[in-house]
Motif scaffolding. Sequence first.
Motif, PDB file in Angstrom:
ATOM      1  N   UNK A  48      50.037  51.655 -15.127  1.00  0.00           N
ATOM      2  CA  UNK A  48      49.481  51.092 -13.902  1.00  0.00           C
ATOM      3  C   UNK A  48      50.520  50.144 -13.300  1.00  0.00           C
ATOM      4  N   UNK A  49      50.522  50.065 -11.988  1.00  0.00           N
ATOM      5  CA  UNK A  49      51.452  49.196 -11.256  1.00  0.00           C
ATOM      6  C   UNK A  49      50.658  48.135 -10.512  1.00  0.00           C
ATOM      7  N   UNK A  50      51.164  46.921 -10.494  1.00  0.00           N
ATOM      8  CA  UNK A  50      50.515  45.846  -9.751  1.00  0.00           C
ATOM      9  C   UNK A  50      51.464  45.219  -8.750  1.00  0.00           C
ATOM     10  N   UNK A  51      50.934  44.783  -7.605  1.00  0.00           N
ATOM     11  CA  UNK A  51      51.720  44.093  -6.578  1.00  0.00           C
ATOM     12  C   UNK A  51      51.139  42.697  -6.398  1.00  0.00           C
ATOM     13  N   UNK A  52      51.981  41.677  -6.530  1.00  0.00           N
ATOM     14  CA  UNK A  52      51.583  40.285  -6.307  1.00  0.00           C
ATOM     15  C   UNK A  52      51.868  39.952  -4.843  1.00  0.00           C
ATOM     16  N   UNK A  53      50.817  39.851  -4.028  1.00  0.00           N
ATOM     17  CA  UNK A  53      50.997  39.644  -2.595  1.00  0.00           C
ATOM     18  C   UNK A  53      51.609  38.282  -2.269  1.00  0.00           C
ATOM     19  N   UNK A  54      51.319  37.280  -3.070  1.00  0.00           N
ATOM     20  CA  UNK A  54      51.885  35.950  -2.816  1.00  0.00           C
ATOM     21  C   UNK A  54      53.393  35.975  -3.010  1.00  0.00           C
ATOM     22  N   UNK A  55      53.842  36.594  -4.086  1.00  0.00           N
ATOM     23  CA  UNK A  55      55.274  36.696  -4.337  1.00  0.00           C
ATOM     24  C   UNK A  55      55.947  37.624  -3.333  1.00  0.00           C
ATOM     25  N   UNK A  56      55.217  38.630  -2.867  1.00  0.00           N
ATOM     26  CA  UNK A  56      55.812  39.620  -1.970  1.00  0.00           C
ATOM     27  C   UNK A  56      55.996  39.080  -0.568  1.00  0.00           C
ATOM     28  N   UNK A  57      54.908  38.501   0.010  1.00  0.00           N
ATOM     29  CA  UNK A  57      55.039  38.081   1.410  1.00  0.00           C
ATOM     30  C   UNK A  57      54.293  36.783   1.726  1.00  0.00           C
ATOM     31  N   UNK A  58      54.098  35.936   0.692  1.00  0.00           N
ATOM     32  CA  UNK A  58      53.433  34.643   0.870  1.00  0.00           C
ATOM     33  C   UNK A  58      52.034  34.827   1.461  1.00  0.00           C
ATOM     34  N   UNK A  59      51.275  35.706   0.873  1.00  0.00           N
ATOM     35  CA  UNK A  59      49.938  36.023   1.352  1.00  0.00           C
ATOM     36  C   UNK A  59      49.047  34.779   1.306  1.00  0.00           C
ATOM     37  N   UNK A  60      48.506  34.328   2.456  1.00  0.00           N
ATOM     38  CA  UNK A  60      47.648  33.139   2.448  1.00  0.00           C
ATOM     39  C   UNK A  60      46.339  33.356   1.709  1.00  0.00           C
ATOM     40  N   UNK A  61      45.968  34.629   1.501  1.00  0.00           N
ATOM     41  CA  UNK A  61      44.738  34.930   0.774  1.00  0.00           C
ATOM     42  C   UNK A  61      44.955  35.036  -0.727  1.00  0.00           C
ATOM     43  N   UNK A  62      46.205  34.945  -1.159  1.00  0.00           N
ATOM     44  CA  UNK A  62      46.532  35.044  -2.584  1.00  0.00           C
ATOM     45  C   UNK A  62      45.957  36.321  -3.200  1.00  0.00           C
ATOM     46  N   UNK A  63      46.240  37.446  -2.559  1.00  0.00           N
ATOM     47  CA  UNK A  63      45.738  38.712  -3.046  1.00  0.00           C
ATOM     48  C   UNK A  63      46.700  39.418  -3.982  1.00  0.00           C
ATOM     49  N   UNK A  64      46.228  40.507  -4.552  1.00  0.00           N
ATOM     50  CA  UNK A  64      47.056  41.385  -5.380  1.00  0.00           C
ATOM     51  C   UNK A  64      46.484  42.786  -5.236  1.00  0.00           C
ATOM     52  N   UNK A  65      47.234  43.775  -5.645  1.00  0.00           N
ATOM     53  CA  UNK A  65      46.741  45.151  -5.520  1.00  0.00           C
ATOM     54  C   UNK A  65      47.199  46.009  -6.686  1.00  0.00           C
ATOM     55  N   UNK A  66      46.424  47.044  -6.942  1.00  0.00           N
ATOM     56  CA  UNK A  66      46.673  47.991  -8.028  1.00  0.00           C
ATOM     57  C   UNK A  66      47.128  49.309  -7.431  1.00  0.00           C
ATOM     58  N   UNK A  67      48.177  49.885  -8.030  1.00  0.00           N
ATOM     59  CA  UNK A  67      48.709  51.162  -7.571  1.00  0.00           C
ATOM     60  C   UNK A  67      49.060  52.031  -8.774  1.00  0.00           C
ATOM     61  N   UNK A  68      49.017  53.336  -8.549  1.00  0.00           N
ATOM     62  CA  UNK A  68      49.552  54.318  -9.503  1.00  0.00           C
ATOM     63  C   UNK A  68      48.927  54.239 -10.892  1.00  0.00           C
ATOM     64  N   UNK A  69      47.620  54.083 -10.962  1.00  0.00           N
ATOM     65  CA  UNK A  69      46.951  54.186 -12.254  1.00  0.00           C
ATOM     66  C   UNK A  69      46.957  55.649 -12.668  1.00  0.00           C
ATOM     67  N   UNK A  70      47.524  55.950 -13.816  1.00  0.00           N
ATOM     68  CA  UNK A  70      47.620  57.344 -14.267  1.00  0.00           C
ATOM     69  C   UNK A  70      47.576  57.387 -15.789  1.00  0.00           C
TER      70      UNK A  70
END
Length: 611
Positions: free
Chosen positions: A188-210
């Motif tokens: 599984x792959x995870x994206x940290x939105x705060x580290x990626x683009x300083x997301x004010x919502x402090x979100x994260x996302x899951x990708x490519x679960x296999x």
Amino acid sequence: MAKDHNGSKSGSDARGRQASEAYARRLRRMREHGLKPAIAWHGNDAEQMKADFVLDCGWGRLVFAQTFENSAAMVIALRGEKPDRRDIAVYVRNPHVMLANAPQELFLDPSHTYRLDLSRYRASRRAPKGFFIRRLTSQSDAEAINRIYVSRSMIPVAPEFFWSRRDARKICYFVAEDDLTGEVLGTVTGIDHMQAFQDPEHGSSLWCLAVDPTARHAGIGEALVRRLAEYFIVRGAAFLDLSVLHDNKQAIALYEKLGFQRVSFFSVKRKNQINELLFTGPETNGALNPYARIIVNEARRRGIDVEIVDAETGYFRLNHGGRTILCRESLSEMTSAVAMSICDDKAITRRVVSSAGVRVPRQIAGATRPQEIAEFVKCCGQIVVKPNRGEQGRGITVGLSEQKDIERAIADARKVSDTVLLEEFVAGEDLRLVVINFRVVAAAVRRPPVVVGDGEHTIRQLIAAQSRRRMAATGGESRIPLDGETERTLAGAGFGLDDVLPAETELTVRKTANLHTGGTIHDVTDTVDPTLVEAAVTAARAIDIPVTGIDFIVKSPQLPDYAFIEANERPGLANHEPQPTAERFIDLLFPLSLPVAVRQSWRKEDEALRP
């Protein structure tokens, strides 16, 4: 000031306040569990959010819509998509506006967005059994992830991409590893939105679960999702989002079980070859089995006209450049009736390939007298009973030595074919080599079905669960029969169907490795011994068959020792990923559909091989 999807400054401020309140709640929960966040909240960070942010994920790029001021800019970003990649615009609130900017280029992805509120996440009380979850740590992990991606028809990623980002804070990779074998079972792959683009919502996302379709353990997907959620809780994320196709009922059931809820965000993609089935509407070949569908899909990708003659039995007609060929899965008009009749009669197949120098096990046909059977068993030790005609492992019983078992197996085999063969049992692994146009295109070890005990469920229940997983992974083609052969195999190991298998105990439930009876396929094309390749091609030439599956029993795919078992005139081309079986089949039927450069290269190779 960065703007939200609708270009509203006040929207960003509201999200900042909401995220701040969510983060405060999350801090309280983390303190209750003795957890320490990896990052700290600095108030409303909307001022710092990066503009027009695009993240390269190896298989394509994520275009984060909330960082773009208008739809036109997002369209320009998507136009930068590279060949053989899939870019995705995510968190699009007004997809109709975006699509209006480029209706011929873009389409609305038929996926749902789900969100897990990490402040309400509840950890599982049950630890994974038979495997564990860890971070990506080696180049071999990256290669294993790609193997799983390809088996799931996902886009592979350059291994160096994974490896170069193993310590990155924007992207993280987790894998599931088998406790005993060390094999990677899922990712599984995870994206940290705060580290990626300083997301004010402090979100994260899951990708490519296999998950590897051949994995024997239950709960791998759930364990990977939970590990990623817990990772982002510690990092201070407010939520974990994911995108899932609307008809992926199995995945949606898992996500809803874990507490994910639908949210009103959309994704937009480009109309490219990879996404074709998502924007061209429902498939007209949905009734075809996977072995016919893989060929039909490849033909349509090349602009070859397809006419479904009888979907239930896998018949279709291909038309291209004035040439028409009728096929039944991988069996075409190019296979002669003589070649087909040789393959249909296993005794004749054995004699034909043996005369060409291919090694075969000892065999007798039509034996019924107890004395004759006893003498053959004494000579061989153990034998295999199988029908002279038949396919998909029906009527085959392996590893027999007792007269009563042999007589019962003969009776079962006669239900499939009037003539029954007794063959020397050769210990080893079942190797299938797919030969197309007298070239080995794929080689795979086929292993018998295995269940893993948990100390709670009966073997019958474990087999049922494993069958459900195998059917989901193979389009309904693979399941473990609860028949006499399964019961005999279990009895040989000292178990019955209604016994509870001890925790972490692995049990082989059938001795045959056929896909249709629950067997699993493991690609070994790149490592197979040249002697085995040469023997398979020799057997195909002896039969004079352009497309065939040659089955050997081998000590190891990397060793030259083998014994020929049979040749299949209609080999299944699916489930051999990442090898291009369907591509080479269409190359054989319609060589003019190949690029000129490829045809010239093949011609030179053929000339070099001639004596």
